[in-house]
Design an enzyme around this catalytic site. Structure first.
Site, PDB file in Angstrom:
ATOM      1  N   CYS A  80       0.813  -1.217   0.000  1.00  0.00           N
ATOM      2  CA  CYS A  80       0.000   0.000   0.000  1.00  0.00           C
ATOM      3  C   CYS A  80       0.847   1.268   0.000  1.00  0.00           C
ATOM      4  CB  CYS A  80      -0.939   0.002   1.201  1.00  0.00           C
ATOM      5  SG  CYS A  80      -0.078  -0.108   2.782  1.00  0.00           S
ATOM      6  N   GLY A 121     -11.995  -5.942   4.038  1.00  0.00           N
ATOM      7  CA  GLY A 121     -10.871  -6.823   3.791  1.00  0.00           C
ATOM      8  C   GLY A 121     -10.547  -7.693   4.992  1.00  0.00           C
TER       9      GLY A 121
END
Length: 481
Positions: A52, A183
């Protein structure tokens, strides 16, 4: 032929780039990027890691300029100031720092080492790893594991997931709140576990695969339920805080789905983003991305400065050990070729001498042993000095001497002289030297009372000749004679 090459790396990461720039530099699929790099002329090995807060790629080529050219695809989509290109030694050191958590937004966080291991497996399956990158990456993993077991680098806030919960707790009152986690992967699980320790009353975990979300919901110490990712929009209407960490290539929540959500804090850790940035224009909706975690991570960094200094010293030690091993391997093929050539000549001449002596007088076993021992001793004494010189040449990057030796003992050798910044790879069979060496240089799992080494010296090896300077397979041949 002597294997040589240089590692070149490029990174677009949180320390120099924005979230949008990291997203632009990231490939849709790491394996596809590795395949594209391997298809580039001059590239022998390739590795990619994307998280990320970083997009990085590494290649092995004969020359550094070839590596830089091959990596332009990673750098082209973003401004030059966001891109860091790394030469060979900088790449090696950066991989160790990365695995140890020193390059992470949350200093010392644990998640990166798992992400690195996953990226290594992807590269292996894509046939991107060869001797150089395989051993460099195994050394990096070794350093990362040492850092976490031997220092306090990962105490306290240890991931972006837990840092996101700390930020949420500062911005809103979590007592009695409803939280939505998007998630159920590693980061989502960490966020769920962390926020469950606060005063939240209800926790919803959305995931494309509901059984995975159910597993997380069953393990946290609060009222938690699993839902499908398609139900995330409806769940956001009831949530006070949303922490997003999926691997979806598209937005999971768009502006329309959050238009009626009211007061909602969204912390988006995903790359690419899970929450449409346009939703921030909706009344009551606040969106933070990983850039907003700087204050949290700065506090963690301050608490871990002493441990970070210990890790830096550890990296210096392991880096020097890796370079020394690389350089020692540089001379191995030349030394092996030299001894193999000498063995062929010795065996031929001893055979001729034996035949002549047999024709004139019957030779006893003792006679044969004396002759063979004399021949072994002559070879060992004659090659001891060249062996030492080749080791020193490798340590001093004197490739001209090594190439000359290869041409003298193997007339078919036509290898190039590597550039100064090129470092040889070493055989896969020798990878354990790099990946299992412990802090005092002993191979992991070895018996410290019985050091590993070459086989027992053959009879007739003269005083002053170190068996470790002779390739093991040659010693075995000498011992069999």
């Amino acid at each position: 032929m002597i294997r040589n090459g240089v590692i070149t790396g490029v990174r677009v990461a949180h320390d120099t780039a924005t979230v949008d720039e990291i997203e632009a530099a990231s490939a849709d699929d790491s394996a596809d990027r590795i395949a594209a790099l391997l298809a580039t002329p001059g590239v022998r090995e390739a590795f990619v890691i994307q998280t990320c807060n970083r997009a990085e790629a590494y290649v092995v080529t004969d020359r550094a300029d070839e590596g830089r050219d091959a990596l332009t695809e990673v750098a082209d989509p973003v401004r030059s100031g966001a891109v860091v290109t790394m030469a060979h030694e900088e790449s090696l050191r950066h991989l160790m720092r990365l695995a140890a958590g020193l390059e992470s937004l949350v200093l010392g966080e644990d998640q990166i080492i798992g992400q690195l291991k996953d990226a290594i497996e992807i590269a292996r399956r894509a046939e991107g790893l060869g001797p150089m990158l395989e051993d460099a990456l195994m050394k990096a993993v070794h350093v990362g594991e040492r850092a976490r077991t031997e220092t306090a680098i990962n105490e306290g806030v240890v991931s972006l997931g837990s840092a996101a919960v700390t930020l949420a707790d500062r911005e809103i009152d979590l007592d009695g709140a409803t939280a939505l986690i998007l998630g159920a992967g590693e980061m989502g699980t960490i966020a769920a576990e962390s926020i469950a320790e606060t005063g939240v009353e209800r926790l919803l975990i959305a995931n494309r695969t509901i059984p995975h979300a159910t597993h997380v919901a069953d393990t946290v110490p609060t009222d938690a339920s699993a839902i499908g990712l398609s139900a995330a929009g409806a769940a956001a209407d009831r949530a006070d805080v949303v922490i997003a960490a999926t691997g979806s290539p598209e937005h999971v929540l768009d502006a329309d789905e959050l238009a009626t959500a009211g007061e909602t804090l969204c912390i988006d850790l995903a790359q690419p983003r899970d929450v449409d940035p346009a939703a921030a224009d909706e009344a009551g909706v606040t969106i933070h991305d990983i850039d907003a975690l700087e204050a949290i991570t700065a506090e963690t960094h301050a608490r871990r400065e002493d441990a970070a200094a210990e890790v830096e010293a550890m990296i210096d030690e392991e880096f020097d050990r890796l370079l020394a091993l690389f350089k020692r391997k540089r001379a191995d093929e030349a030394i092996s070729t030299m001894y193999e050539s000498a063995e062929r000549v010795k065996n031929r001449e001893v055979g001729t001498a034996m035949a002549k002596l047999d024709a004139n007088a019957e030779l006893t076993d003792t006679h044969r042993e004396v002759i063979e021992s004399l021949a072994d001793s002559l070879v060992s004494q004659l090659l001891a000095a060249p062996t030492k010189s080749l080791r020193e040449a490798a340590a001093e990057d004197d490739w001209t001497t090594i190439q000359t030796a290869m041409q003298l003992f193997n007339p078919e050798f036509d290898g190039p002289i590597p550039t100064d910044d090129a470092v040889d790879g070493f055989d896969v069979d020798d990878a354990t030297d790099a990946e299992t060496a412990d802090s005092d240089g002993t191979a992991a799992g070895s018996d410290s009372d019985t050091p590993a080494g070459p086989p027992e010296s053959p009879a007739g090896l003269p005083d002053g000749v170190d068996p470790e300077e002779i390739p093991q397979h040659v010693l075995e041949q000498l011992s069999d004679n």
